[in-house]
Design a protein around this motif. Structure first.
Motif, PDB file in Angstrom:
ATOM      1  N   ILE A 265       0.831  -1.194   0.000  1.00 34.60           N
ATOM      2  CA  ILE A 265       0.000   0.000   0.000  1.00 34.60           C
ATOM      3  C   ILE A 265       0.871   1.251   0.000  1.00 34.60           C
ATOM      4  O   ILE A 265       1.833   1.342   0.769  1.00 34.60           O
ATOM      5  CB  ILE A 265      -0.922   0.029   1.246  1.00 34.60           C
ATOM      6  CG1 ILE A 265      -1.978  -1.058   1.164  1.00 34.60           C
ATOM      7  CG2 ILE A 265      -1.575   1.384   1.438  1.00 34.60           C
ATOM      8  CD1 ILE A 265      -3.057  -0.833   0.136  1.00 34.60           C
ATOM      9  N   GLU A 266       0.490   2.200  -0.830  1.00 35.07           N
ATOM     10  CA  GLU A 266       1.132   3.510  -0.822  1.00 35.07           C
ATOM     11  C   GLU A 266       0.041   4.560  -0.655  1.00 35.07           C
ATOM     12  O   GLU A 266      -0.859   4.654  -1.492  1.00 35.07           O
ATOM     13  CB  GLU A 266       1.912   3.744  -2.117  1.00 35.07           C
ATOM     14  CG  GLU A 266       3.124   2.838  -2.228  1.00 35.07           C
ATOM     15  CD  GLU A 266       3.988   3.155  -3.433  1.00 35.07           C
ATOM     16  OE1 GLU A 266       3.920   4.303  -3.932  1.00 35.07           O
ATOM     17  OE2 GLU A 266       4.724   2.258  -3.853  1.00 35.07           O
ATOM     18  N   VAL A 267       0.115   5.280   0.446  1.00 30.70           N
ATOM     19  CA  VAL A 267      -0.840   6.361   0.722  1.00 30.70           C
ATOM     20  C   VAL A 267      -0.056   7.559   1.238  1.00 30.70           C
ATOM     21  O   VAL A 267       1.054   7.405   1.758  1.00 30.70           O
ATOM     22  CB  VAL A 267      -1.909   5.938   1.772  1.00 30.70           C
ATOM     23  CG1 VAL A 267      -2.817   4.840   1.247  1.00 30.70           C
ATOM     24  CG2 VAL A 267      -1.278   5.512   3.072  1.00 30.70           C
TER      25      VAL A 267
ATOM     26  N   ALA B 142       1.429   9.932   3.650  1.00 25.83           N
ATOM     27  CA  ALA B 142       1.747   9.702   5.069  1.00 25.83           C
ATOM     28  C   ALA B 142       0.957  10.613   5.996  1.00 25.83           C
ATOM     29  O   ALA B 142       0.432  10.161   7.015  1.00 25.83           O
ATOM     30  CB  ALA B 142       3.243   9.873   5.304  1.00 25.83           C
ATOM     31  N   GLN B 143       0.877  11.891   5.678  1.00 27.33           N
ATOM     32  CA  GLN B 143       0.159  12.815   6.563  1.00 27.33           C
ATOM     33  C   GLN B 143      -1.320  12.476   6.641  1.00 27.33           C
ATOM     34  O   GLN B 143      -1.917  12.520   7.716  1.00 27.33           O
ATOM     35  CB  GLN B 143       0.353  14.259   6.107  1.00 27.33           C
ATOM     36  CG  GLN B 143       1.735  14.785   6.401  1.00 27.33           C
ATOM     37  CD  GLN B 143       1.873  16.260   6.068  1.00 27.33           C
ATOM     38  OE1 GLN B 143       0.966  16.888   5.546  1.00 27.33           O
ATOM     39  NE2 GLN B 143       3.027  16.814   6.383  1.00 27.33           N
ATOM     40  N   SER B 144      -1.920  12.105   5.516  1.00 27.36           N
ATOM     41  CA  SER B 144      -3.338  11.719   5.515  1.00 27.36           C
ATOM     42  C   SER B 144      -3.555  10.468   6.348  1.00 27.36           C
ATOM     43  O   SER B 144      -4.525  10.376   7.109  1.00 27.36           O
ATOM     44  CB  SER B 144      -3.826  11.475   4.089  1.00 27.36           C
ATOM     45  OG  SER B 144      -3.769  12.658   3.337  1.00 27.36           O
ATOM     46  N   LEU B 145      -2.651   9.507   6.206  1.00 26.17           N
ATOM     47  CA  LEU B 145      -2.757   8.280   6.981  1.00 26.17           C
ATOM     48  C   LEU B 145      -2.697   8.568   8.476  1.00 26.17           C
ATOM     49  O   LEU B 145      -3.534   8.091   9.250  1.00 26.17           O
ATOM     50  CB  LEU B 145      -1.649   7.305   6.596  1.00 26.17           C
ATOM     51  CG  LEU B 145      -1.600   5.993   7.374  1.00 26.17           C
ATOM     52  CD1 LEU B 145      -2.845   5.161   7.112  1.00 26.17           C
ATOM     53  CD2 LEU B 145      -0.352   5.217   7.031  1.00 26.17           C
ATOM     54  N   LEU B 146      -1.727   9.365   8.889  1.00 28.84           N
ATOM     55  CA  LEU B 146      -1.587   9.680  10.310  1.00 28.84           C
ATOM     56  C   LEU B 146      -2.759  10.501  10.829  1.00 28.84           C
ATOM     57  O   LEU B 146      -3.214  10.300  11.960  1.00 28.84           O
ATOM     58  CB  LEU B 146      -0.262  10.394  10.558  1.00 28.84           C
ATOM     59  CG  LEU B 146       0.977   9.522  10.315  1.00 28.84           C
ATOM     60  CD1 LEU B 146       2.250  10.352  10.426  1.00 28.84           C
ATOM     61  CD2 LEU B 146       1.018   8.340  11.254  1.00 28.84           C
ATOM     62  N   GLN B 147      -3.275  11.410  10.023  1.00 22.45           N
ATOM     63  CA  GLN B 147      -4.455  12.187  10.432  1.00 22.45           C
ATOM     64  C   GLN B 147      -5.664  11.282  10.620  1.00 22.45           C
ATOM     65  O   GLN B 147      -6.423  11.435  11.584  1.00 22.45           O
ATOM     66  CB  GLN B 147      -4.769  13.273   9.400  1.00 22.45           C
ATOM     67  CG  GLN B 147      -3.808  14.434   9.431  1.00 22.45           C
ATOM     68  CD  GLN B 147      -4.055  15.418   8.293  1.00 22.45           C
ATOM     69  OE1 GLN B 147      -4.656  15.083   7.277  1.00 22.45           O
ATOM     70  NE2 GLN B 147      -3.571  16.634   8.471  1.00 22.45           N
ATOM     71  N   ASN B 148      -5.832  10.330   9.712  1.00 22.00           N
ATOM     72  CA  ASN B 148      -6.968   9.410   9.834  1.00 22.00           C
ATOM     73  C   ASN B 148      -6.799   8.461  11.012  1.00 22.00           C
ATOM     74  O   ASN B 148      -7.774   8.128  11.685  1.00 22.00           O
ATOM     75  CB  ASN B 148      -7.178   8.647   8.528  1.00 22.00           C
ATOM     76  CG  ASN B 148      -7.855   9.509   7.493  1.00 22.00           C
ATOM     77  OD1 ASN B 148      -8.792  10.224   7.800  1.00 22.00           O
ATOM     78  ND2 ASN B 148      -7.374   9.452   6.272  1.00 22.00           N
ATOM     79  N   GLN B 149      -5.570   8.052  11.293  1.00 22.37           N
ATOM     80  CA  GLN B 149      -5.342   7.215  12.471  1.00 22.37           C
ATOM     81  C   GLN B 149      -5.668   8.001  13.743  1.00 22.37           C
ATOM     82  O   GLN B 149      -6.305   7.476  14.657  1.00 22.37           O
ATOM     83  CB  GLN B 149      -3.911   6.718  12.501  1.00 22.37           C
ATOM     84  CG  GLN B 149      -3.669   5.704  13.593  1.00 22.37           C
ATOM     85  CD  GLN B 149      -2.292   5.099  13.509  1.00 22.37           C
ATOM     86  OE1 GLN B 149      -1.302   5.823  13.524  1.00 22.37           O
ATOM     87  NE2 GLN B 149      -2.237   3.782  13.401  1.00 22.37           N
ATOM     88  N   LYS B 150      -5.265   9.246  13.780  1.00 22.33           N
ATOM     89  CA  LYS B 150      -5.567  10.105  14.938  1.00 22.33           C
ATOM     90  C   LYS B 150      -7.079  10.308  15.066  1.00 22.33           C
ATOM     91  O   LYS B 150      -7.629  10.249  16.172  1.00 22.33           O
ATOM     92  CB  LYS B 150      -4.857  11.448  14.778  1.00 22.33           C
ATOM     93  CG  LYS B 150      -5.026  12.363  15.958  1.00 22.33           C
ATOM     94  CD  LYS B 150      -4.218  13.642  15.769  1.00 22.33           C
ATOM     95  CE  LYS B 150      -4.401  14.567  16.941  1.00 22.33           C
ATOM     96  NZ  LYS B 150      -3.635  15.811  16.787  1.00 22.33           N
ATOM     97  N   LEU B 151      -7.756  10.496  13.940  1.00 28.42           N
ATOM     98  CA  LEU B 151      -9.208  10.663  13.950  1.00 28.42           C
ATOM     99  C   LEU B 151      -9.887   9.422  14.525  1.00 28.42           C
ATOM    100  O   LEU B 151     -10.791   9.522  15.361  1.00 28.42           O
ATOM    101  CB  LEU B 151      -9.711  10.924  12.526  1.00 28.42           C
ATOM    102  CG  LEU B 151     -11.207  11.031  12.392  1.00 28.42           C
ATOM    103  CD1 LEU B 151     -11.584  12.433  11.897  1.00 28.42           C
ATOM    104  CD2 LEU B 151     -11.732   9.996  11.417  1.00 28.42           C
ATOM    105  N   LEU B 152      -9.436   8.240  14.099  1.00 27.61           N
ATOM    106  CA  LEU B 152     -10.015   7.002  14.628  1.00 27.61           C
ATOM    107  C   LEU B 152      -9.761   6.858  16.124  1.00 27.61           C
ATOM    108  O   LEU B 152     -10.659   6.471  16.880  1.00 27.61           O
ATOM    109  CB  LEU B 152      -9.459   5.793  13.883  1.00 27.61           C
ATOM    110  CG  LEU B 152      -9.958   5.595  12.453  1.00 27.61           C
ATOM    111  CD1 LEU B 152      -9.212   4.446  11.782  1.00 27.61           C
ATOM    112  CD2 LEU B 152     -11.455   5.350  12.428  1.00 27.61           C
ATOM    113  N   LYS B 153      -8.548   7.172  16.559  1.00 26.51           N
ATOM    114  CA  LYS B 153      -8.244   7.092  17.999  1.00 26.51           C
ATOM    115  C   LYS B 153      -9.104   8.072  18.785  1.00 26.51           C
ATOM    116  O   LYS B 153      -9.593   7.727  19.871  1.00 26.51           O
ATOM    117  CB  LYS B 153      -6.767   7.373  18.248  1.00 26.51           C
ATOM    118  CG  LYS B 153      -5.866   6.236  17.844  1.00 26.51           C
ATOM    119  CD  LYS B 153      -4.411   6.571  18.149  1.00 26.51           C
ATOM    120  CE  LYS B 153      -3.492   5.435  17.817  1.00 26.51           C
ATOM    121  NZ  LYS B 153      -2.087   5.758  18.132  1.00 26.51           N
TER     122      LYS B 153
END
Length: 78
Positions: A56-58, A60-71
């Motif tokens: 997977i290539e996404v 990085a900032q979007s991935l981390l923002q979405n992980q933070k949103l889920l948390k």
């Protein structure tokens, strides 16, 4: 075919959210676990396979923002 896909994997859920798959629900019925339930959409199985094969290539900032949103969703509603 089942219209939903679910996972307990925060990383996979973050990737799916980043790739714009629709998160339907956070299932809290499991002790000490959250099950992320997504709408089963086109190509989701390929994305899941690619995730577990480390392909997977996404952005990085979007991935981390979405992980933070889920948390935030996990801990703000607990």
């Amino acid at each position: 075919m089942n219209q939903e896909f679910s996972t307990f994997d925060l990383g996979l859920a973050s990737v799916l959210l980043t790739l714009k798959y629709e998160l339907l629900e956070l299932d809290r019925s499991y002790p000490k676990k959250i099950r992320f339930i997504f709408k089963r959409e086109r190509n989701i199985e390929q994305v899941i396979n690619d995730y577990f094969e480390d392909k997977i290539e996404v952005p990085a900032q979007s991935l981390l923002q979405n992980q933070k949103l889920l948390k935030n969703r996990i801990y703000s509603s607990a």
